[in-house]
Design a protein around this motif. Structure first.
Motif, PDB file in Angstrom:
ATOM      1  N   ASN A 372       0.863  -1.187   0.000  1.00 47.58           N
ATOM      2  CA  ASN A 372       0.000   0.000   0.000  1.00 47.58           C
ATOM      3  C   ASN A 372       0.901   1.240   0.000  1.00 47.58           C
ATOM      4  OD1 ASN A 372       0.793   0.479   2.779  1.00 47.58           O
ATOM      5  ND2 ASN A 372      -0.740  -1.046   3.398  1.00 47.58           N
ATOM      6  N   CYS A 373       0.328   2.386   0.157  1.00 46.33           N
ATOM      7  CA  CYS A 373       1.088   3.643   0.060  1.00 46.33           C
ATOM      8  C   CYS A 373       2.022   3.899   1.236  1.00 46.33           C
ATOM      9  CB  CYS A 373       0.125   4.818  -0.135  1.00 46.33           C
ATOM     10  SG  CYS A 373      -0.563   4.886  -1.811  1.00 46.33           S
ATOM     11  N   ASN A 374       1.979   3.046   2.271  1.00 42.87           N
ATOM     12  CA  ASN A 374       2.944   3.180   3.354  1.00 42.87           C
ATOM     13  C   ASN A 374       4.383   2.994   2.863  1.00 42.87           C
ATOM     14  OD1 ASN A 374       1.282   3.800   5.562  1.00 42.87           O
ATOM     15  ND2 ASN A 374       0.715   1.657   5.833  1.00 42.87           N
ATOM     16  N   TYR A 375       4.518   2.300   1.726  1.00 37.42           N
ATOM     17  CA  TYR A 375       5.846   2.119   1.154  1.00 37.42           C
ATOM     18  C   TYR A 375       6.439   3.429   0.660  1.00 37.42           C
ATOM     19  CZ  TYR A 375       5.776  -3.005   1.217  1.00 37.42           C
ATOM     20  OH  TYR A 375       5.790  -4.325   1.611  1.00 37.42           O
ATOM     21  N   LYS A 376       5.579   4.378   0.317  1.00 34.59           N
ATOM     22  CA  LYS A 376       6.076   5.598  -0.317  1.00 34.59           C
ATOM     23  C   LYS A 376       5.967   6.833   0.573  1.00 34.59           C
ATOM     24  CE  LYS A 376       6.203   5.613  -4.704  1.00 34.59           C
ATOM     25  NZ  LYS A 376       5.982   5.763  -6.157  1.00 34.59           N
ATOM     26  N   ASN A 377       5.344   6.683   1.746  1.00 29.20           N
ATOM     27  CA  ASN A 377       5.219   7.856   2.622  1.00 29.20           C
ATOM     28  C   ASN A 377       6.191   7.834   3.795  1.00 29.20           C
ATOM     29  OD1 ASN A 377       4.147   6.050   4.468  1.00 29.20           O
ATOM     30  ND2 ASN A 377       2.012   6.651   4.113  1.00 29.20           N
ATOM     31  N   LEU A 397       3.681   2.500  -7.580  1.00 31.16           N
ATOM     32  CA  LEU A 397       2.453   2.903  -6.901  1.00 31.16           C
ATOM     33  C   LEU A 397       2.220   4.415  -7.033  1.00 31.16           C
ATOM     34  CD1 LEU A 397       2.603   0.872  -3.527  1.00 31.16           C
ATOM     35  CD2 LEU A 397       0.981   0.538  -5.399  1.00 31.16           C
ATOM     36  N   LYS A 398       0.979   4.799  -7.266  1.00 33.31           N
ATOM     37  CA  LYS A 398       0.601   6.204  -7.324  1.00 33.31           C
ATOM     38  C   LYS A 398      -0.002   6.613  -5.968  1.00 33.31           C
ATOM     39  CE  LYS A 398       1.789   6.301 -11.637  1.00 33.31           C
ATOM     40  NZ  LYS A 398       3.039   6.977 -12.045  1.00 33.31           N
ATOM     41  N   CYS A 399       0.701   7.444  -5.255  1.00 33.68           N
ATOM     42  CA  CYS A 399       0.274   7.815  -3.898  1.00 33.68           C
ATOM     43  C   CYS A 399       0.482   9.314  -3.679  1.00 33.68           C
ATOM     44  CB  CYS A 399       1.071   7.029  -2.854  1.00 33.68           C
ATOM     45  SG  CYS A 399       0.958   5.238  -2.987  1.00 33.68           S
ATOM     46  N   ASN A 400      -0.181   9.832  -2.676  1.00 37.13           N
ATOM     47  CA  ASN A 400       0.000  11.226  -2.257  1.00 37.13           C
ATOM     48  C   ASN A 400       0.956  11.283  -1.072  1.00 37.13           C
ATOM     49  OD1 ASN A 400      -1.897  12.173  -4.172  1.00 37.13           O
ATOM     50  ND2 ASN A 400      -3.587  11.654  -2.772  1.00 37.13           N
ATOM     51  N   ASN A 401       1.556  12.435  -0.861  1.00 36.12           N
ATOM     52  CA  ASN A 401       2.451  12.663   0.298  1.00 36.12           C
ATOM     53  C   ASN A 401       3.586  11.630   0.366  1.00 36.12           C
ATOM     54  OD1 ASN A 401       0.744  14.801   1.170  1.00 36.12           O
ATOM     55  ND2 ASN A 401      -0.634  13.277   2.126  1.00 36.12           N
ATOM     56  N   THR A 402       4.271  11.449  -0.749  1.00 37.70           N
ATOM     57  CA  THR A 402       5.353  10.474  -0.803  1.00 37.70           C
ATOM     58  C   THR A 402       6.683  11.134  -0.477  1.00 37.70           C
ATOM     59  OG1 THR A 402       5.752  10.844  -3.158  1.00 37.70           O
ATOM     60  CG2 THR A 402       4.114   9.159  -2.555  1.00 37.70           C
TER      61      THR A 402
END
Length: 404
Positions: A372-377, A397-402
């Motif tokens: 999930n986006c925890n990988y990028k934040n 992954l497309k995520c916000n606040n990375t």
């Protein structure tokens, strides 16, 4: 019909009389004896070939990482040779023509030549301390010395990432370069990295590795056999190389080629714990673990190798980080800490010998965290068990606040 029978009988009598039978039997017996003597004269050659065959089998096991099967291999090969010896001594002539027998015992685990004891489950008790008993006197086969040289883009290095790998994992190394190692700017930025390997007996794999090293200039190799039970050698090799050729880096992280590492998130963590990491090792650490005593387990440790009920604190070998000064001290003290084949425990033993500690850091995971986006934040610093495809999926992954 009567004439025909008479002719047949006369011919049979001439061919099958007693003298002829004795002559044929004697001739066949002579040929058989000559054959036996010929076989006997060649037994030394046969047993030389048997010795070479045993060596090839043991090297095959090493090459494929079956070092844990050393005891079974020893028993199997030993029994084969003993049975051959018994059979031969009862069926072949004695005296000057008798073959010479040697029982060859093959061990698949290769340890440093300067270690007096061979680590097996039935050896004498392993000492807790020693003086210069574990010298890492191995030679570099491949060494890219300029990985940590200052560049136009960066004169300072925050973290050197030490990645253990094996010859066959070229696709994994390729995927790492294209994903989470991107912030290293191909070893020109504030992050630097190196892949660390031992030796493999497959010549084609070695040639491929040398070509890869010449292309990417990010590989270091020493001349010990690459196997699971020699991971301790590779970890000490990593700290030795870092403290010698990358001493200008502030921190050193050791990890594996099947890991995901969030380098920008890692930098935030080490800066937050910078002072503590000057005298400690950080990661996913365990402070109250004891040896596994049940035979058959991958991490089984008999009391002869480690009699104490508890290990000192240690961090999972999937990823740990420390200051460069600590990395150098761990390498230096390792020569006085007897070899232990569980590399993460061994590094913990070195930290303990230094009188230092291990600390648990947030975001370090020895298992795979759900994607999930925890990988990028920045919430996930390390995660385990990634093949190249999954690694690229996470990287895309497309995520916000990375943080990257």
């Amino acid at each position: 019909m009567a004439d025909y029978k008479g002719i047949c009988c006369n011919r049979c009598h001439r061919v099958c009389n007693t003298a002829t039978f004795i002559y044929i039997t004697a001739t066949l017996s002579t040929l058989a004896l000559l054959h036996i003597f010929n076989v006997t004269s060649r037994m030394d050659t046969i047993f030389t070939l048997s010795k070479k065959m045993n060596s090839v089998v043991s090297q095959f096991y090493l090459k494929n990482g079956f070092a844990n099967d050393s005891k079974e291999m020893e028993v199997f090969i030993g029994n084969m040779n003993e049975k051959t010896k018994e059979a031969s001594t009862t069926s072949l002539p004695s005296g000057r023509n008798a073959p010479r027998f040697t029982t060859y015992t093959t061990k698949t685990r290769v340890l440093p030549s300067n270690i007096k004891k061979k680590v097996t489950t039935d050896e004498k008790e392993r000492p807790l301390n020693c003086s210069s008993c574990f010298l890492h006197n191995y030679t570099y086969v491949l060494n890219n010395e300029n990985i940590c040289k200052p560049t136009d883009r960066s004169s300072a290095i925050d973290i050197i990432v030490l990645i253990t790998s094996i010859h066959a994992n070229s696709e994994k190394r390729k995927a790492l370069r294209e994903t989470w190692l991107s912030p290293t700017l191909k070893n020109g930025g504030n992050f630097r990295y190196v892949f660390l390997l031992g030796m493999n007996l497959n010549k084609n794999l070695q040639v491929a590795l040398e070509t890869e090293s010449a292309t990417f200039k990010d590989i270091v190799q020493e001349d010990f056999i690459d196997s699971y039970n020699n991971l301790t050698l590779k970890s000490i090799m990593s700290f030795k190389w870092a403290s010698t050729y990358c001493h200008n880096a502030k921190f050193a992280m050791k990890t594996d080629d099947d890991m995901f590492v969030n380098l920008p998130g890692l930098k935030q963590i080490v800066l937050k714990h910078e002072k503590r990491l000057q005298s400690s090792l950080g990661g996913q650490c365990r402070l109250n673990e004891g040896p596994i005593r049940q035979k058959g387990y991958k991490w089984y440790v008999p009391k002869a190798l480690y009699p104490q009920p508890k290990y000192p604190g240690f961090c999972s070998g999937t990823g740990y980080v420390t200051s460069m000064s600590m990395a150098r001290k761990i390498y230096e003290v390792s020569q006085h800490v007897p070899f232990f084949y569980l590399e993460d425990v061994y590094i913990g033993l070195c930290v303990h010998r230094l009188g230092m500690t291990v600390i648990s850091l947030p975001g370090f995971n020895p298992v795979r965290v759900p994607i999930n986006c925890n990988y990028k934040n920045g919430n996930v610093i390390t995660s385990h068990h990634f093949d190249p495809k999954l690694l690229r999926d996470v990287w895309g992954l497309k995520c916000n606040n990375t943080v990257f």
